[in-house]
Write a protein that holds these residues in place. Structure first.
Motif, PDB file in Angstrom:
ATOM      1  N   LYS A  56       0.832  -1.199   0.000  1.00  0.00           N
ATOM      2  CA  LYS A  56       0.000   0.000   0.000  1.00  0.00           C
ATOM      3  C   LYS A  56       0.872   1.256   0.000  1.00  0.00           C
ATOM      4  O   LYS A  56       0.585   2.230  -0.706  1.00  0.00           O
ATOM      5  CB  LYS A  56      -0.907  -0.014   1.228  1.00  0.00           C
ATOM      6  CG  LYS A  56      -1.924   1.108   1.258  1.00  0.00           C
ATOM      7  CD  LYS A  56      -2.843   0.977   2.469  1.00  0.00           C
ATOM      8  CE  LYS A  56      -3.863   2.104   2.506  1.00  0.00           C
ATOM      9  NZ  LYS A  56      -4.749   1.994   3.697  1.00  0.00           N
ATOM     10  N   SER A  57       1.955   1.238   0.774  1.00  0.00           N
ATOM     11  CA  SER A  57       2.854   2.400   0.849  1.00  0.00           C
ATOM     12  C   SER A  57       3.514   2.688  -0.492  1.00  0.00           C
ATOM     13  O   SER A  57       3.705   3.844  -0.875  1.00  0.00           O
ATOM     14  CB  SER A  57       3.930   2.166   1.916  1.00  0.00           C
ATOM     15  OG  SER A  57       3.355   2.062   3.201  1.00  0.00           O
ATOM     16  N   LEU A  58       3.871   1.641  -1.221  1.00  0.00           N
ATOM     17  CA  LEU A  58       4.539   1.816  -2.513  1.00  0.00           C
ATOM     18  C   LEU A  58       3.645   2.507  -3.539  1.00  0.00           C
ATOM     19  O   LEU A  58       4.133   3.069  -4.515  1.00  0.00           O
ATOM     20  CB  LEU A  58       4.997   0.454  -3.053  1.00  0.00           C
ATOM     21  CG  LEU A  58       6.221  -0.160  -2.362  1.00  0.00           C
ATOM     22  CD1 LEU A  58       6.381  -1.626  -2.763  1.00  0.00           C
ATOM     23  CD2 LEU A  58       7.478   0.623  -2.696  1.00  0.00           C
ATOM     24  N   LYS A  59       2.354   2.469  -3.306  1.00  0.00           N
ATOM     25  CA  LYS A  59       1.410   3.093  -4.237  1.00  0.00           C
ATOM     26  C   LYS A  59       0.868   4.422  -3.718  1.00  0.00           C
ATOM     27  O   LYS A  59      -0.035   5.015  -4.309  1.00  0.00           O
ATOM     28  CB  LYS A  59       0.248   2.133  -4.521  1.00  0.00           C
ATOM     29  CG  LYS A  59       0.644   0.870  -5.283  1.00  0.00           C
ATOM     30  CD  LYS A  59       1.225   1.211  -6.649  1.00  0.00           C
ATOM     31  CE  LYS A  59       1.621  -0.016  -7.444  1.00  0.00           C
ATOM     32  NZ  LYS A  59       2.188   0.324  -8.759  1.00  0.00           N
ATOM     33  N   ASP A  60       1.429   4.917  -2.608  1.00  0.00           N
ATOM     34  CA  ASP A  60       0.962   6.166  -2.003  1.00  0.00           C
ATOM     35  C   ASP A  60       1.670   7.354  -2.671  1.00  0.00           C
ATOM     36  O   ASP A  60       2.888   7.511  -2.568  1.00  0.00           O
ATOM     37  CB  ASP A  60       1.259   6.153  -0.498  1.00  0.00           C
ATOM     38  CG  ASP A  60       0.579   7.289   0.251  1.00  0.00           C
ATOM     39  OD1 ASP A  60       0.283   8.323  -0.385  1.00  0.00           O
ATOM     40  OD2 ASP A  60       0.378   7.161   1.466  1.00  0.00           O
ATOM     41  N   SER A  61       0.908   8.210  -3.343  1.00  0.00           N
ATOM     42  CA  SER A  61       1.471   9.334  -4.098  1.00  0.00           C
ATOM     43  C   SER A  61       2.084  10.414  -3.196  1.00  0.00           C
ATOM     44  O   SER A  61       2.849  11.262  -3.664  1.00  0.00           O
ATOM     45  CB  SER A  61       0.400   9.968  -4.990  1.00  0.00           C
ATOM     46  OG  SER A  61      -0.672  10.460  -4.206  1.00  0.00           O
ATOM     47  N   ALA A  62       1.770  10.393  -1.906  1.00  0.00           N
ATOM     48  CA  ALA A  62       2.332  11.385  -0.978  1.00  0.00           C
ATOM     49  C   ALA A  62       3.853  11.280  -0.934  1.00  0.00           C
ATOM     50  O   ALA A  62       4.556  12.290  -0.816  1.00  0.00           O
ATOM     51  CB  ALA A  62       1.748  11.198   0.422  1.00  0.00           C
ATOM     52  N   TYR A  63       4.389  10.084  -1.044  1.00  0.00           N
ATOM     53  CA  TYR A  63       5.834   9.893  -0.999  1.00  0.00           C
ATOM     54  C   TYR A  63       6.503  10.404  -2.273  1.00  0.00           C
ATOM     55  O   TYR A  63       7.663  10.812  -2.256  1.00  0.00           O
ATOM     56  CB  TYR A  63       6.160   8.420  -0.776  1.00  0.00           C
ATOM     57  CG  TYR A  63       5.604   7.906   0.539  1.00  0.00           C
ATOM     58  CD1 TYR A  63       6.015   8.457   1.752  1.00  0.00           C
ATOM     59  CD2 TYR A  63       4.656   6.887   0.565  1.00  0.00           C
ATOM     60  CE1 TYR A  63       5.505   8.000   2.958  1.00  0.00           C
ATOM     61  CE2 TYR A  63       4.136   6.423   1.765  1.00  0.00           C
ATOM     62  CZ  TYR A  63       4.556   6.987   2.955  1.00  0.00           C
ATOM     63  OH  TYR A  63       4.040   6.538   4.149  1.00  0.00           O
ATOM     64  N   LEU A  64       5.757  10.414  -3.364  1.00  0.00           N
ATOM     65  CA  LEU A  64       6.280  10.976  -4.608  1.00  0.00           C
ATOM     66  C   LEU A  64       6.473  12.483  -4.471  1.00  0.00           C
ATOM     67  O   LEU A  64       7.491  13.031  -4.894  1.00  0.00           O
ATOM     68  CB  LEU A  64       5.349  10.667  -5.778  1.00  0.00           C
ATOM     69  CG  LEU A  64       5.709  11.313  -7.119  1.00  0.00           C
ATOM     70  CD1 LEU A  64       7.100  10.878  -7.569  1.00  0.00           C
ATOM     71  CD2 LEU A  64       4.662  10.976  -8.172  1.00  0.00           C
ATOM     72  N   ARG A  65       5.516  13.144  -3.861  1.00  0.00           N
ATOM     73  CA  ARG A  65       5.618  14.598  -3.666  1.00  0.00           C
ATOM     74  C   ARG A  65       6.810  14.945  -2.767  1.00  0.00           C
ATOM     75  O   ARG A  65       7.516  15.926  -3.009  1.00  0.00           O
ATOM     76  CB  ARG A  65       4.313  15.147  -3.081  1.00  0.00           C
ATOM     77  CG  ARG A  65       3.124  15.083  -4.066  1.00  0.00           C
ATOM     78  CD  ARG A  65       1.941  15.874  -3.562  1.00  0.00           C
ATOM     79  NE  ARG A  65       1.334  15.261  -2.390  1.00  0.00           N
ATOM     80  CZ  ARG A  65       0.388  14.311  -2.449  1.00  0.00           C
ATOM     81  NH1 ARG A  65      -0.013  13.856  -3.630  1.00  0.00           N
ATOM     82  NH2 ARG A  65      -0.136  13.803  -1.352  1.00  0.00           N
ATOM     83  N   GLU A  66       7.033  14.133  -1.727  1.00  0.00           N
ATOM     84  CA  GLU A  66       8.193  14.358  -0.853  1.00  0.00           C
ATOM     85  C   GLU A  66       9.498  14.167  -1.627  1.00  0.00           C
ATOM     86  O   GLU A  66      10.465  14.930  -1.453  1.00  0.00           O
ATOM     87  CB  GLU A  66       8.152  13.383   0.332  1.00  0.00           C
ATOM     88  CG  GLU A  66       7.069  13.702   1.355  1.00  0.00           C
ATOM     89  CD  GLU A  66       7.108  12.733   2.524  1.00  0.00           C
ATOM     90  OE1 GLU A  66       8.025  11.881   2.569  1.00  0.00           O
ATOM     91  OE2 GLU A  66       6.222  12.820   3.387  1.00  0.00           O
ATOM     92  N   ALA A  67       9.528  13.163  -2.488  1.00  0.00           N
ATOM     93  CA  ALA A  67      10.732  12.896  -3.279  1.00  0.00           C
ATOM     94  C   ALA A  67      11.008  14.035  -4.256  1.00  0.00           C
ATOM     95  O   ALA A  67      12.166  14.400  -4.492  1.00  0.00           O
ATOM     96  CB  ALA A  67      10.576  11.577  -4.026  1.00  0.00           C
TER      97      ALA A  67
END
Length: 366
Positions: A56-67
């Motif tokens: 589920k975490s790997l598909k969370d777009s919030a981490y993309l924004r942080e990156a």
């Protein structure tokens, strides 16, 4: 490395619960991070041990924004990013199973073909500990080692400053991102360190200082070098944790012994007693145990006519000057010194560039 791949690696490293070991396993399974994030749920679920929560975490777009924010920070601040599969990734750290997927650096770090030594100890270093640390690094200076520590109060900053006093590279490993410096009192040393080495961290810029980050920082201190030296330590403390990590990596650990009643000798004495560390009392001991090559360092040095030698060092030097080449056993008799003590004196003289070893356990002055 392509920007998209770096973006995906940044995202992967900062997803909670993944960790560096699993992150590297995922990258290896899919070939790269870009393929990983393009994989569907079914493909991801085929990776052993991934689990529903991590899926589920790997598909969370919030981490993309942080990156994306981190990538912008890296570009604007000339941060070097070292990927664990790249050639510029520190060689010894690459051998550690929990070495970071990505390592961030700032400064002028050059680790190629350099002896690398980590020096750690208590934040409440004594005057005796300071004097030992400074002399220890001074005596090692001819070998041009890179001195690694944690940039903390006490032993760490003493080691960094002593290294810079002798124009040695020094590396501060941080427990936070490169957008800040902790402790703030050490801000005044950052420019000098970046000109004489630099900083490493595996934390992104949004990671502020937190004590729980010390364990992550300590594994980098231990993993970068071939050996870790504990100057002083109480029975508990971060330096003992670093020593334990270095021991678990099958690296050499050394400790400076002290009186049993002294608070900041108890940790070192315990490491020695538990056979997690070798006892050393000088730079010469370290060179002996690590089998560092002194010949290559001294081959271009001319005879030092005005070396300030005293005691046993002066005795041995003068005797070699008198008799020329000498085998260690013959020199032991000539100087009336036991061979174990003579060996330590000879190594110290080699460090000073005064003598050199020859085949057949012989020595001569340079």
């Amino acid at each position: 490395m392509q920007e998209q791949e770096l973006l995906n690696l940044l995202m992967l490293q900062n997803i909670p619960g993944i960790g560096h070991i699993n992150a590297k396993k995922l990258v290896q399974y899919f070939g790269n991070a870009t393929n990983l994030f393009q994989a569907n749920i079914k493909q991801l679920s085929e990776v052993e041990g991934i689990g529903d929560k991590r899926l589920k975490s790997l598909k969370d777009s919030a981490y993309l924004r942080e990156a994306e924010k981190e990538l912008e920070f890296i570009k604007k601040n000339n941060i070097e990013v070292h990927y664990y599969q790249d050639e510029d990734y520190p060689f010894r750290l690459k051998q550690c199973i929990d070495g970071p997927l990505l390592l961030f650096s700032r400064g002028k770090i050059d680790l190629k073909n350099k002896p690398i030594l980590s020096i750690v100890g208590t934040r409440q270093i004594t005057s005796h500990g300071i004097a030992f640390c400074e002399k220890f690094i001074s005596d090692l200076a001819p070998l041009k080692p890179v001195i690694v520590s944690g940039f903390a109060y006490g032993t760490d900053i003493v080691a960094h400053k002593a290294a810079m006093d002798h124009n040695l590279q020094t590396i501060g490993c941080l427990a936070h991102g490169l957008d800040q410096i902790y402790p703030k009192a050490h801000q005044k040393y950052t420019a000098a360190i970046e000109n004489n080495g630099g900083f490493f961290t595996d934390f992104c810029s949004h990671h502020t200082f937190d004590r729980k980050n010390f364990l992550s920082r300590n594994r980098i201190v231990a993993g970068l070098s071939e050996a870790t030296v504990v100057i002083e330590s109480a029975e508990k403390g971060g330096s003992l944790v670093t020593a334990d990590i270095a021991h678990s990596y099958d690296r050499e650990v050394f400790a400076i012994p002290g009186r049993p009643q002294d608070k900041f000798s108890k940790g070192c004495n315990m490491l020695i007693k538990q056979q997690k560390a070798q006892m050393i009392t000088s730079a010469a001991d370290l060179v002996y145990f690590l089998n560092w090559d002194l010949t290559a360092q001294n081959k271009n040095k001319q005879a030092q006519l005005f070396v300030d030698l005293k005691g046993e060092e002066k005795l041995v030097f003068e005797k070699l000057k008198e008799i020329g080449k000498a085998e260690i056993d013959a020199l032991s008799l000539a100087c009336d010194l036991p061979t174990y003590k003579l060996a330590s004196v000879l190594i110290s003289l080699e460090l000073s560039g005064c003598v050199r070893p020859l085949p057949g356990k012989q020595f001569e002055i340079i």
